[in-house]
Design a protein around this motif. Sequence first.
Motif, PDB file in Angstrom:
ATOM      1  N   PRO A   1       0.821  -1.216   0.000  1.00 46.45           N
ATOM      2  CA  PRO A   1       0.000   0.000   0.000  1.00 46.45           C
ATOM      3  C   PRO A   1       0.853   1.264   0.000  1.00 46.45           C
ATOM      4  CG  PRO A   1      -0.665  -1.533   1.737  1.00 46.45           C
ATOM      5  CD  PRO A   1       0.652  -1.996   1.229  1.00 46.45           C
ATOM      6  N   TYR A   2       0.253   2.345  -0.497  1.00 46.50           N
ATOM      7  CA  TYR A   2       0.897   3.652  -0.407  1.00 46.50           C
ATOM      8  C   TYR A   2       0.904   4.156   1.032  1.00 46.50           C
ATOM      9  CZ  TYR A   2       0.624   4.179  -5.508  1.00 46.50           C
ATOM     10  OH  TYR A   2       0.783   4.027  -6.862  1.00 46.50           O
ATOM     11  N   ALA A   3      -0.204   3.960   1.711  1.00 47.69           N
ATOM     12  CA  ALA A   3      -0.362   4.457   3.081  1.00 47.69           C
ATOM     13  C   ALA A   3      -1.613   3.830   3.670  1.00 47.69           C
ATOM     14  CB  ALA A   3      -0.466   5.984   3.095  1.00 47.69           C
ATOM     15  N   THR A   4      -1.868   4.134   4.908  1.00 44.08           N
ATOM     16  CA  THR A   4      -3.052   3.661   5.618  1.00 44.08           C
ATOM     17  C   THR A   4      -3.927   4.846   5.986  1.00 44.08           C
ATOM     18  OG1 THR A   4      -1.907   1.753   6.559  1.00 44.08           O
ATOM     19  CG2 THR A   4      -3.847   2.526   7.730  1.00 44.08           C
ATOM     20  N   LEU A   5      -5.235   4.722   5.755  1.00 42.91           N
ATOM     21  CA  LEU A   5      -6.171   5.709   6.282  1.00 42.91           C
ATOM     22  C   LEU A   5      -6.515   5.265   7.695  1.00 42.91           C
ATOM     23  CD1 LEU A   5      -7.996   8.157   6.094  1.00 42.91           C
ATOM     24  CD2 LEU A   5      -9.717   6.738   4.969  1.00 42.91           C
ATOM     25  N   ALA A   6      -5.910   5.917   8.658  1.00 44.01           N
ATOM     26  CA  ALA A   6      -6.057   5.495  10.049  1.00 44.01           C
ATOM     27  C   ALA A   6      -7.354   5.991  10.665  1.00 44.01           C
ATOM     28  CB  ALA A   6      -4.862   6.005  10.867  1.00 44.01           C
ATOM     29  N   GLY A   7      -7.755   7.218  10.326  1.00 46.25           N
ATOM     30  CA  GLY A   7      -8.951   7.768  10.944  1.00 46.25           C
ATOM     31  C   GLY A   7      -9.548   8.901  10.140  1.00 46.25           C
ATOM     32  N   ALA A   8     -10.812   9.184  10.420  1.00 45.64           N
ATOM     33  CA  ALA A   8     -11.524  10.271   9.752  1.00 45.64           C
ATOM     34  C   ALA A   8     -12.598  10.798  10.695  1.00 45.64           C
ATOM     35  CB  ALA A   8     -12.155   9.793   8.445  1.00 45.64           C
ATOM     36  N   HIS A   9     -12.944  12.064  10.521  1.00 42.74           N
ATOM     37  CA  HIS A   9     -14.011  12.620  11.360  1.00 42.74           C
ATOM     38  C   HIS A   9     -14.655  13.792  10.631  1.00 42.74           C
ATOM     39  CE1 HIS A   9     -16.164  12.738  15.114  1.00 42.74           C
ATOM     40  NE2 HIS A   9     -15.999  14.048  15.193  1.00 42.74           N
ATOM     41  N   MET A  10     -15.968  13.928  10.820  1.00 44.26           N
ATOM     42  CA  MET A  10     -16.738  15.007  10.204  1.00 44.26           C
ATOM     43  C   MET A  10     -17.497  15.769  11.280  1.00 44.26           C
ATOM     44  SD  MET A  10     -18.279  13.076   6.828  1.00 44.26           S
ATOM     45  CE  MET A  10     -18.727  11.565   7.673  1.00 44.26           C
ATOM     46  N   THR A  11     -17.541  17.093  11.146  1.00 42.01           N
ATOM     47  CA  THR A  11     -18.341  17.932  12.026  1.00 42.01           C
ATOM     48  C   THR A  11     -19.045  18.988  11.190  1.00 42.01           C
ATOM     49  OG1 THR A  11     -16.625  19.615  12.427  1.00 42.01           O
ATOM     50  CG2 THR A  11     -16.609  17.664  13.870  1.00 42.01           C
ATOM     51  N   SER A  12     -19.930  19.743  11.804  1.00 45.49           N
ATOM     52  CA  SER A  12     -20.581  20.868  11.126  1.00 45.49           C
ATOM     53  C   SER A  12     -20.583  22.075  12.049  1.00 45.49           C
ATOM     54  CB  SER A  12     -22.006  20.502  10.711  1.00 45.49           C
ATOM     55  OG  SER A  12     -22.726  19.959  11.795  1.00 45.49           O
ATOM     56  N   ASP A  13     -20.417  23.243  11.449  1.00 43.55           N
ATOM     57  CA  ASP A  13     -20.344  24.487  12.225  1.00 43.55           C
ATOM     58  C   ASP A  13     -21.689  24.931  12.776  1.00 43.55           C
ATOM     59  OD1 ASP A  13     -17.637  24.692  11.790  1.00 43.55           O
ATOM     60  OD2 ASP A  13     -17.789  26.232  10.228  1.00 43.55           O
ATOM     61  N   ALA A  14     -22.763  24.679  12.017  1.00 40.69           N
ATOM     62  CA  ALA A  14     -24.086  25.208  12.379  1.00 40.69           C
ATOM     63  C   ALA A  14     -23.992  26.709  12.668  1.00 40.69           C
ATOM     64  CB  ALA A  14     -24.649  24.465  13.597  1.00 40.69           C
ATOM     65  N   HIS A  15     -23.299  27.401  11.752  1.00 42.44           N
ATOM     66  CA  HIS A  15     -23.034  28.829  11.972  1.00 42.44           C
ATOM     67  C   HIS A  15     -23.532  29.702  10.825  1.00 42.44           C
ATOM     68  CE1 HIS A  15     -20.873  32.517  12.926  1.00 42.44           C
ATOM     69  NE2 HIS A  15     -20.308  32.466  11.733  1.00 42.44           N
ATOM     70  N   ASP A  16     -23.099  29.414   9.595  1.00 41.52           N
ATOM     71  CA  ASP A  16     -23.431  30.260   8.453  1.00 41.52           C
ATOM     72  C   ASP A  16     -23.289  29.429   7.185  1.00 41.52           C
ATOM     73  OD1 ASP A  16     -23.749  33.321   7.592  1.00 41.52           O
ATOM     74  OD2 ASP A  16     -22.331  32.387   6.203  1.00 41.52           O
ATOM     75  N   MET A  17     -24.018  29.787   6.138  1.00 43.76           N
ATOM     76  CA  MET A  17     -23.973  29.017   4.902  1.00 43.76           C
ATOM     77  C   MET A  17     -22.641  29.180   4.166  1.00 43.76           C
ATOM     78  SD  MET A  17     -25.726  26.782   3.328  1.00 43.76           S
ATOM     79  CE  MET A  17     -27.399  26.990   3.948  1.00 43.76           C
ATOM     80  N   VAL A  18     -21.970  30.306   4.378  1.00 40.63           N
ATOM     81  CA  VAL A  18     -20.725  30.566   3.660  1.00 40.63           C
ATOM     82  C   VAL A  18     -19.552  30.795   4.613  1.00 40.63           C
ATOM     83  CG1 VAL A  18     -19.548  32.120   2.057  1.00 40.63           C
ATOM     84  CG2 VAL A  18     -21.938  31.496   1.657  1.00 40.63           C
ATOM     85  N   ALA A  19     -19.720  31.674   5.570  1.00 39.32           N
ATOM     86  CA  ALA A  19     -18.624  32.056   6.457  1.00 39.32           C
ATOM     87  C   ALA A  19     -18.300  30.948   7.455  1.00 39.32           C
ATOM     88  CB  ALA A  19     -18.979  33.337   7.214  1.00 39.32           C
ATOM     89  N   PRO A  20     -17.016  30.633   7.652  1.00 37.23           N
ATOM     90  CA  PRO A  20     -16.654  29.657   8.681  1.00 37.23           C
ATOM     91  C   PRO A  20     -16.882  30.234  10.073  1.00 37.23           C
ATOM     92  CG  PRO A  20     -14.679  30.606   7.694  1.00 37.23           C
ATOM     93  CD  PRO A  20     -15.840  31.135   6.911  1.00 37.23           C
TER      94      PRO A  20
ATOM     95  N   ALA B   1     -13.083  18.357  14.210  1.00 38.81           N
ATOM     96  CA  ALA B   1     -12.868  17.432  13.100  1.00 38.81           C
ATOM     97  C   ALA B   1     -11.454  16.864  13.145  1.00 38.81           C
ATOM     98  CB  ALA B   1     -13.122  18.128  11.769  1.00 38.81           C
ATOM     99  N   ILE B   2     -10.472  17.731  13.326  1.00 40.56           N
ATOM    100  CA  ILE B   2      -9.076  17.271  13.356  1.00 40.56           C
ATOM    101  C   ILE B   2      -8.838  16.351  14.549  1.00 40.56           C
ATOM    102  CG2 ILE B   2      -6.671  18.002  13.557  1.00 40.56           C
ATOM    103  CD1 ILE B   2      -7.561  20.677  12.210  1.00 40.56           C
ATOM    104  N   ARG B   3      -9.268  16.778  15.718  1.00 40.05           N
ATOM    105  CA  ARG B   3      -9.063  15.949  16.914  1.00 40.05           C
ATOM    106  C   ARG B   3      -9.830  14.637  16.816  1.00 40.05           C
ATOM    107  NH1 ARG B   3      -9.270  20.810  21.459  1.00 40.05           N
ATOM    108  NH2 ARG B   3      -7.040  21.356  21.306  1.00 40.05           N
ATOM    109  N   GLY B   4     -11.010  14.685  16.197  1.00 42.70           N
ATOM    110  CA  GLY B   4     -11.796  13.467  16.028  1.00 42.70           C
ATOM    111  C   GLY B   4     -11.113  12.471  15.117  1.00 42.70           C
ATOM    112  N   ALA B   5     -10.467  12.966  14.035  1.00 42.90           N
ATOM    113  CA  ALA B   5      -9.745  12.071  13.130  1.00 42.90           C
ATOM    114  C   ALA B   5      -8.566  11.418  13.841  1.00 42.90           C
ATOM    115  CB  ALA B   5      -9.264  12.839  11.905  1.00 42.90           C
ATOM    116  N   LEU B   6      -7.885  12.178  14.685  1.00 44.12           N
ATOM    117  CA  LEU B   6      -6.766  11.616  15.451  1.00 44.12           C
ATOM    118  C   LEU B   6      -7.261  10.544  16.413  1.00 44.12           C
ATOM    119  CD1 LEU B   6      -4.674  14.818  16.330  1.00 44.12           C
ATOM    120  CD2 LEU B   6      -4.461  13.304  14.359  1.00 44.12           C
ATOM    121  N   LEU B   7      -8.322  10.854  17.133  1.00 36.22           N
ATOM    122  CA  LEU B   7      -8.883   9.892  18.079  1.00 36.22           C
ATOM    123  C   LEU B   7      -9.341   8.631  17.352  1.00 36.22           C
ATOM    124  CD1 LEU B   7      -9.799   9.281  20.996  1.00 36.22           C
ATOM    125  CD2 LEU B   7     -11.991  10.378  20.428  1.00 36.22           C
ATOM    126  N   ASP B   8      -9.985   8.816  16.207  1.00 30.88           N
ATOM    127  CA  ASP B   8     -10.485   7.693  15.432  1.00 30.88           C
ATOM    128  C   ASP B   8      -9.351   6.794  14.961  1.00 30.88           C
ATOM    129  OD1 ASP B   8     -12.617   6.264  14.095  1.00 30.88           O
ATOM    130  OD2 ASP B   8     -11.925   7.152  12.219  1.00 30.88           O
TER     131      ASP B   8
END
Length: 407
Positions: free
Chosen positions: A252-271, A281-288
Motif C-alpha cells: 500500500p501507499y499508506a493507511t487511512l487510520a482515521g476520519a471525522h466530520m463535524t458541522s459548524d451550524a453557523h453560516d452558509m458561507v462564512a466559517p 474534526a481534526i481531533r476526532g480524526a486523530l482519536l479515530d
Amino acid sequence: MNVIEAVITGLGATTPLGGDAKATWAGLLAGQSGITRLQEERFRPLPVRVAGRMAVDPATLMNPVEARRLDRASQAAVVAAREAWRDAGLDISDADPDRVAVVMGTGIGGVTTLLDNHSTLGAHGHRRVSPRLIQMNMPNGSGAAVSIDLGARGGVTTPVSACASGAEAIAHALDLIRLDRADIVIAGGTEACVLPLTIAGFSQARAMSVNDEPHRASRPFDKNRDGFVLSEGSAVLILERASSAAARARRPYATLAGAHMTSDAHDMVAPDPTVTGQIRAIRGALLDGDLHPGDISHVNAHATSTPVGDALEAQAIASVFGSTPVVSATKSMTGHLIGASGALEALATVLAVHHDVALPTPTLDDPDDNLAIDVTRAEPRRTTISAAVSNSFGFGGHNVALAFRKA
C-alpha cells in the motif's frame, strides 16, 4: 484501542497539472501552476478570467460514444477511477463485485450538461434537448458511471457537501470497510464547473481572486491573497482491507487510520470564527485513528486563499498541533477543485507520507503577520512523515479531517 484501518493501494487523477496521478504528483513536487487564462469570448465580460482546467481533456481518453453519454465531471471521474483501479492491480474477476463499492463526491454535479441544454431549449425548443440530460446532470451520475464502468455492485454513494465532498467520500469509504459492508471501495471526488455562470456566482459572492496573473492568483496564507481560483478535475483512491492487499502482494501507499466530520451550524458561507468545528474534526480524526497530535508531522491544509478562511484554519491547526507539523497548501498550484478538492488533497497527502516529502506552497511570498504555523514556501521539504492530516472545509459549515499513516 483496536482500530480497523483501510489501506490505499491505488491512485488516479486528472487535474490542471496532468492527465494522471503521476503527472499531477510531478507537477506538485516541481511547484508548477495549473492555472491558466480563460481566452474564450464567453468569459471576457467577467471580472475573473483565470481558472484551472484539466491538462488533458478526459473525453480524449475515452471511447467517443461513451464520452458523449457522460457529463465532463463524469468523464473525469471514470478516467481517474480506471487509473486508480489499474494502479491497485485489480481486476473485477479477482474480487467479488458485490463487495466492491463506489463513493464519489461532487459539489455541483453535471452542470455543464444542464447549462448546455438550457441554451438549446431557448434557442431550438424542447425537441432538441438531450434525452440523456437527466442522467448526465444528476449528482450521482459520476459515481454510477464509475460503478457501471468497473462492474462494482456493492453500492454507490454520492456525498454532496460542497468543498468537503471528496474528503467525505473517503471518510465514508473507511466506514464501509470497518462495518464489513465492502472489501474494496473506489472513493474520491469530481467536478467540472469552469463556466461563466458559476464564475459569475462565486464572483458576486466576493469569494474569487480577481488577480489576472494566472500563476500568482491562488496565494494561500499570503498577505495579498484575495480569494480562490476555480478549477476542475477528479481524484480517486482505492481503499481495501490490509488482508486483501497482502493476499495480492500489493504494497500500500499508506493507511487511512482515521476520519471525522463535524458541522459548524453557523453560516452558509462564512466559517465559524471560533473554529471549534474545524478543531473537533481534526481531533476526532486523530482519536479515530488512535493518533496523538505529536504523531502528526505534516498537514495538507484546505487553504483556499480567502482572507478569512486561511487565517481561521491556521488558527485551528495551531490550536491542535502548535507549530510542529510542516504545512502545505496545494491549492496554490491546483486551484480549488470544489467537490474534488478533498480527494485530490488526500491523494497528495498519501504520496507525501509515502515519499516523506511535504509539497511546496510556491505562491507564498509574504506570509500573514503572526502566522503561527510552519508553511512550506517555494521548495518541497524532505522530512520523515510517519502520519499526516488532510483538512477539507465546505460551504454550509462542513468540516472533514482525514488522518493517514505509513502502511
